[in-house]
Design a protein around this motif. Structure first.
Motif, PDB file in Angstrom:
ATOM      1  N   SER A 154       5.423   8.753 -10.948  1.00 31.44           N
ATOM      2  CA  SER A 154       5.406   8.238 -12.402  1.00 31.44           C
ATOM      3  C   SER A 154       4.525   9.019 -13.303  1.00 31.44           C
ATOM      4  O   SER A 154       4.245   8.416 -14.502  1.00 31.44           O
ATOM      5  N   ASP A 155       3.719  10.129 -12.858  1.00 34.98           N
ATOM      6  CA  ASP A 155       3.069  10.890 -13.844  1.00 34.98           C
ATOM      7  C   ASP A 155       4.330  11.748 -14.561  1.00 34.98           C
ATOM      8  O   ASP A 155       5.163  11.856 -14.168  1.00 34.98           O
ATOM      9  N   VAL A 156       3.764  12.312 -15.668  1.00 36.51           N
ATOM     10  CA  VAL A 156       4.661  12.995 -16.556  1.00 36.51           C
ATOM     11  C   VAL A 156       4.234  14.398 -16.208  1.00 36.51           C
ATOM     12  O   VAL A 156       3.068  14.911 -16.584  1.00 36.51           O
ATOM     13  N   VAL A 157       5.142  15.385 -16.046  1.00 36.33           N
ATOM     14  CA  VAL A 157       4.899  16.766 -16.069  1.00 36.33           C
ATOM     15  C   VAL A 157       5.705  17.343 -16.968  1.00 36.33           C
ATOM     16  O   VAL A 157       7.120  17.144 -17.138  1.00 36.33           O
ATOM     17  N   ALA A 158       5.169  18.207 -18.072  1.00 33.21           N
ATOM     18  CA  ALA A 158       6.072  18.708 -19.393  1.00 33.21           C
ATOM     19  C   ALA A 158       5.985  20.218 -19.122  1.00 33.21           C
ATOM     20  O   ALA A 158       5.095  20.726 -18.552  1.00 33.21           O
ATOM     21  N   ALA A 159       7.056  20.724 -20.060  1.00 38.75           N
ATOM     22  CA  ALA A 159       7.003  22.057 -20.050  1.00 38.75           C
ATOM     23  C   ALA A 159       7.338  22.429 -21.564  1.00 38.75           C
ATOM     24  O   ALA A 159       8.557  21.828 -21.926  1.00 38.75           O
ATOM     25  N   ALA A 160       6.892  23.527 -22.003  1.00 39.62           N
ATOM     26  CA  ALA A 160       7.344  24.044 -23.221  1.00 39.62           C
ATOM     27  C   ALA A 160       7.865  25.597 -22.774  1.00 39.62           C
ATOM     28  O   ALA A 160       7.160  26.598 -22.609  1.00 39.62           O
ATOM     29  N   ILE A 161       9.245  25.578 -22.382  1.00 44.62           N
ATOM     30  CA  ILE A 161       9.571  26.586 -21.612  1.00 44.62           C
ATOM     31  C   ILE A 161      10.931  27.102 -21.909  1.00 44.62           C
ATOM     32  O   ILE A 161      11.779  26.365 -22.261  1.00 44.62           O
ATOM     33  N   SER A 162      11.235  28.249 -21.439  1.00 47.87           N
ATOM     34  CA  SER A 162      12.775  28.995 -21.474  1.00 47.87           C
ATOM     35  C   SER A 162      13.649  28.369 -20.514  1.00 47.87           C
ATOM     36  O   SER A 162      13.273  27.726 -19.455  1.00 47.87           O
ATOM     37  N   ASN A 163      14.895  28.557 -20.742  1.00 40.40           N
ATOM     38  CA  ASN A 163      16.043  28.254 -19.729  1.00 40.40           C
ATOM     39  C   ASN A 163      15.875  29.205 -18.587  1.00 40.40           C
ATOM     40  O   ASN A 163      16.633  30.312 -18.551  1.00 40.40           O
ATOM     41  N   SER A 164      15.078  29.005 -17.563  1.00 44.75           N
ATOM     42  CA  SER A 164      14.762  29.982 -16.567  1.00 44.75           C
ATOM     43  C   SER A 164      14.524  29.448 -14.989  1.00 44.75           C
ATOM     44  O   SER A 164      14.443  28.120 -14.950  1.00 44.75           O
ATOM     45  N   VAL A 165      14.426  30.220 -14.095  1.00 46.61           N
ATOM     46  CA  VAL A 165      14.303  29.855 -12.911  1.00 46.61           C
ATOM     47  C   VAL A 165      13.116  29.011 -12.715  1.00 46.61           C
ATOM     48  O   VAL A 165      12.840  27.922 -11.820  1.00 46.61           O
ATOM     49  N   ASP A 166      11.996  29.464 -13.455  1.00 44.12           N
ATOM     50  CA  ASP A 166      10.664  28.844 -13.391  1.00 44.12           C
ATOM     51  C   ASP A 166      10.929  27.444 -13.792  1.00 44.12           C
ATOM     52  O   ASP A 166      10.224  26.353 -13.355  1.00 44.12           O
ATOM     53  N   ALA A 167      11.650  27.031 -14.800  1.00 41.71           N
ATOM     54  CA  ALA A 167      11.921  25.600 -15.375  1.00 41.71           C
ATOM     55  C   ALA A 167      12.494  24.869 -14.238  1.00 41.71           C
ATOM     56  O   ALA A 167      11.956  23.818 -14.010  1.00 41.71           O
ATOM     57  N   PHE A 168      13.697  25.432 -13.697  1.00 37.81           N
ATOM     58  CA  PHE A 168      14.050  24.822 -12.480  1.00 37.81           C
ATOM     59  C   PHE A 168      12.982  24.367 -11.220  1.00 37.81           C
ATOM     60  O   PHE A 168      12.869  23.385 -10.786  1.00 37.81           O
ATOM     61  N   VAL A 169      12.150  25.559 -10.978  1.00 38.27           N
ATOM     62  CA  VAL A 169      11.219  25.039  -9.980  1.00 38.27           C
ATOM     63  C   VAL A 169      10.381  24.147 -10.380  1.00 38.27           C
ATOM     64  O   VAL A 169      10.171  23.134  -9.328  1.00 38.27           O
ATOM     65  N   ILE A 170       9.828  24.197 -11.255  1.00 39.87           N
ATOM     66  CA  ILE A 170       8.691  23.031 -12.032  1.00 39.87           C
ATOM     67  C   ILE A 170       9.484  21.840 -12.077  1.00 39.87           C
ATOM     68  O   ILE A 170       8.964  20.841 -11.539  1.00 39.87           O
ATOM     69  N   CYS A 171      10.726  21.746 -12.554  1.00 46.38           N
ATOM     70  CA  CYS A 171      11.285  20.335 -12.499  1.00 46.38           C
ATOM     71  C   CYS A 171      11.609  19.920 -11.091  1.00 46.38           C
ATOM     72  O   CYS A 171      11.304  18.696 -11.036  1.00 46.38           O
ATOM     73  N   LEU A 172      12.208  20.713 -10.398  1.00 47.09           N
ATOM     74  CA  LEU A 172      12.376  20.295  -8.959  1.00 47.09           C
ATOM     75  C   LEU A 172      11.143  19.610  -8.311  1.00 47.09           C
ATOM     76  O   LEU A 172      11.093  18.862  -7.332  1.00 47.09           O
ATOM     77  N   ALA A 173       9.903  20.546  -8.305  1.00 47.32           N
ATOM     78  CA  ALA A 173       8.942  20.268  -7.579  1.00 47.32           C
ATOM     79  C   ALA A 173       8.066  18.708  -8.245  1.00 47.32           C
ATOM     80  O   ALA A 173       7.779  17.894  -7.454  1.00 47.32           O
ATOM     81  N   ALA A 174       8.220  18.729  -9.542  1.00 47.79           N
ATOM     82  CA  ALA A 174       7.910  17.111 -10.183  1.00 47.79           C
ATOM     83  C   ALA A 174       8.708  16.227  -9.716  1.00 47.79           C
ATOM     84  O   ALA A 174       8.126  15.073  -9.252  1.00 47.79           O
ATOM     85  N   LEU A 175      10.084  16.388  -9.588  1.00 51.40           N
ATOM     86  CA  LEU A 175      10.807  15.307  -9.231  1.00 51.40           C
ATOM     87  C   LEU A 175      10.779  15.032  -7.804  1.00 51.40           C
ATOM     88  O   LEU A 175      10.727  13.739  -7.211  1.00 51.40           O
TER      89      LEU A 175
END
Length: 690
Positions: A154-175
């Protein structure tokens, strides 16, 4: 004896063989077998999926067809809804007995040594191929570090980020932890990022140090320093700099800044694990693409997004586990989330970050050839630009794998369908136009491999979506009297991807006003103007309801006007709005055109445009004035800013949202609020700049 109109000719149609191979056909067979039904056609399937007594059965069958339940858990999700509650507001919670983790589902099936993502970025040669094993490894390390930094469900993890593999990795980890993901494109200015993230109060923000677009390197250090300090306080415990361009940003100047390496070192070697939470646990905070005021923070559930996107991609638009899928998008758009979820529907994804026309105009088409893309997601604006540049994809590129081209974000004109099939793309490819939005994380209307495609028409109402068309002149919820009449797009049954809430103070009331103020809590009013064709049952989107043109009581959409201006080779772009100031007795239509380089605007061109509109539609569709402008305002997601311009020319002052990509272009439109009232037109040259 009345003369029958000429029969329409489809530009694409399925064969019995292609139909039998579709997931939709297999779903019909399975449903018939398990429930003793005799569904035979798309119409049968859709009717069953929205029937008051069976729509919950449809969502249960979709849940089990896609094997949503976690491994080791019961395959039976229980009832779709706990009771017979059919109001859409407050939003009902689907599958109240089921638990899942969306990250687990997305990472479940890929073999370690097979490619999960083909990543291409402007300015970097070659294709980076990320295997499923490598992706899981990166998610494990990111999740480990997040937990060490105090991230919880229930915490929020945000990103100002490009459409990249990094974005997928960070999102998957948060979820995987059960945290909520909220992203913005790194190209947004500091004000726009603060406007978004200050509302959702993230615990962590990840930020690319720079990006490349159109051959230019954009350094983001000063921007990150600015917004990070403005977000100080609240829940923010860290700003992690992603070395996307290896620019060596001084993290000491960033509020609670640290490098990605420092952040990852905080992990202690935890295994990749998943927190199983209720189906309706919040997972995504998306921002509305509205162009006035602060964006709405729309909270979507993990299960609702997963089930809706799987249904749309697989059953609706024929994505298969043998496909390599591509969607051109930024992280600021709902299409990023939809593409992210497609990780579990396709064999692999192709991600691209950069200009779609640099270093060569056909860069995306060449990548589609090289990677073997079979599902190509784009927009009408991209297709229009390909045509304007004289690119003929099927002659210049080997697109033998291409089976489906999806288009969204704006209306796709009939002329564009003809160009697509007669000139540009392989005729075997199905062109799918769809419309939905950030609001529902999916489609209200879209394509299907079970029906033919007709020029200018969206093929069908989406499965599970009880779409109807209500008379726009009534507030009591009355359907239009017959097919062919335009009206409000509404939905009359609950669906899993309804937003859970609008984040922040006053969110409940904002939610209600956005969709239910007009017709009550049992009717979702999307705010789109639409009609259904009587002969084909195809749908035509006519624009936003608040941008509907209404001269002399005749209502029509701006898309009808654009379908005409697109036929003029001299015109690069256009924007059509209604003007009604306090001094005006009635609304009148203004048409603004941007000319192609080297082309000149003239009275003759304006006259020909008006004649073409009159011939295609009626005298009342003809704009009162036609003006040349230097630029057309767009959002960062490629949508025309009609409402902003309508407000300006009507003398209304409204704050401009950070989603407007070229806000300075709006300055030119202010002077048009000083146009003379009707009857004094001789005081202005209609086709000139004021």
């Amino acid at each position: 004896m009345p003369i029958s109109p000429p029969q329409k000719t489809p530009v694409w149609q399925p064969t019995p063989t292609t139909i039998s191979n579709t997931p939709a056909a297999k779903f019909i067979q399975r449903t018939n077998s398990q429930r003793g039904l005799q569904l035979e056609s798309y119409s049968d399937l859709h009717s069953w999926s929205i029937n008051p007594s069976t729509f919950q059965d449809f969502w249960i069958d979709a849940y089990t067809f896609f094997d949503i339940a976690p491994q080791g858990h019961s395959k039976d999700p229980g009832p779709a809804l706990e009771d017979t509650h059919t109001a859409l507001f407050p939003p009902p919670k689907f599958f109240p007995r089921a638990k899942l983790n969306i990250a687990e589902y997305l990472l479940r099936n890929g073999k370690d040594d097979e490619t999960a993502i083909h990543f291409v970025r402007e300015g970097v040669a070659g294709v980076e191929r990320v295997s499923w094993g490598a992706l899981r490894g990166r998610v494990r390390a990111m999740r480990d570090a997040m937990i060490s930094h105090g991230v919880e469900a229930s915490d929020v993890v945000a990103a100002a980020i490009s459409n990249s593999v990094d974005a997928f990795v960070i999102c998957l980890a948060a979820l995987s932890i059960g945290a909520l993901w909220s992203s913005a494109s790194c190209e947004l200015g500091a004000d726009a990022i603060v406007e978004r993230f200050s509302q959702v109060k993230p615990k962590l923000v990840f930020a690319d140090d720079g990006y490349i677009y159109g051959g230019k390197l954009i350094r983001l250090g000063d921007r990150i320093k600015d917004w990070s300090h403005r977000l100080a306080g609240g829940n923010l415990s860290g700003v992690v700099i992603v070395p996307y361009c290896d620019l060596g940003i001084d993290t000491g100047s960033v509020h609670r800044g640290e490098t990605m390496k420092q952040f990852i070192r905080g992990g202690i070697g935890r295994d990749l694990d998943f927190n199983y939470l209720p189906f309706s646990h919040p997972a995504f905070i998306l921002f509305s693409s509205g162009t006035t005021g602060a964006p709405k923070c729309i909270v979507h559930s993990a299960g609702g997004v997963l089930l809706k996107v799987k249904t749309d991609s697989v059953l609706q638009h024929d994505m298969r586990d043998t496909d390599i899928a591509f969607q051109y998008t930024t992280t600021a758009w709902v299409m990023w989330v939809l593409n992210f979820v497609n990780l579990c529907s396709a064999k692999s994804l192709m991600l691209y970050d950069g200009s779609p026309f640099h270093p060569t105009p056909g860069v995306l088409l060449k990548l589609a050839e090289d990677v073997g893309v079979s599902v190509f997601g784009t927009s009408p604006r991209y297709l229009a630009e390909v045509r304007a540049r004289g690119i003929v994809p099927r002659e210049s590129y080997n697109l033998k794998h291409l089976r489906t081209v999806t288009s969204t974000g704006a209306v796709l004109s009939a002329d564009m369908y003809h160009w697509f099939y007669e000139t540009a793309f392989p005729p075997s490819a199905q062109l799918v136009s769809m419309s939905g939005g950030t609001d529902i994380a999916g489609s209200f209307v879209g394509g299907t491999p079970l029906l033919p495609v007709f020029p200018g028409e969206i093929q069908s109402k989406a499965l599970g979506m009880a779409v109807e068309i209500f008379d726009a002149s009534e507030d009591s919820g009355v359907p239009v009297k017959s097919a062919g009449l335009p009206g409000e797009l509404v939905c009359t049954r609950p669906f899993p991807s309804q937003p859970l809430q609008f984040f922040g103070a006053g969110g409940v009331e904002r939610y209600r006003k956005s969709y239910f103020e007009r017709f009550g809590d049992k009717i979702w009013c999307q705010g789109d103007f639409i009609l259904v064709e009587e002969d084909t049952q195809g749908l035509i989107m006519l624009g936003r309801s608040d941008g509907v043109l209404n001269p002399s009581g005749v209502r029509f959409g701006s898309a009808e006007i654009y379908a005409v201006t697109e036929l003029f080779s001299e015109i690069e772009d256009s924007l059509c709005v209604g003007q009604r100031r306090e001094i005006d007795a009635d609304e009148r239509v203004l048409l603004f055109v941007k000319m192609k380089t080297g082309q000149k605007f003239s009275e003759d061109l304006a006259t020909r445009v008006k004649q073409a509109i009159r011939q295609k539609y009626s005298t009342r569709h003809v704009p009162k004035f036609v003006f040349e402008v230097a630029d057309i305002p767009y959002t960062v997601n490629g949508k025309k800013c009609e409402i902003n311009v309508k407000n300006l020319v009507s003398g209304r002052t409204v704050a401009v949202s950070g989603t407007v990509a070229n806000p300075h272009s709006l300055d030119e439109y202010e002077k048009y609020q000083k146009l003379p009232v009707d009857g004094e037109e001789k005081l202005v040259t209609r086709t000139s700049k004021l």
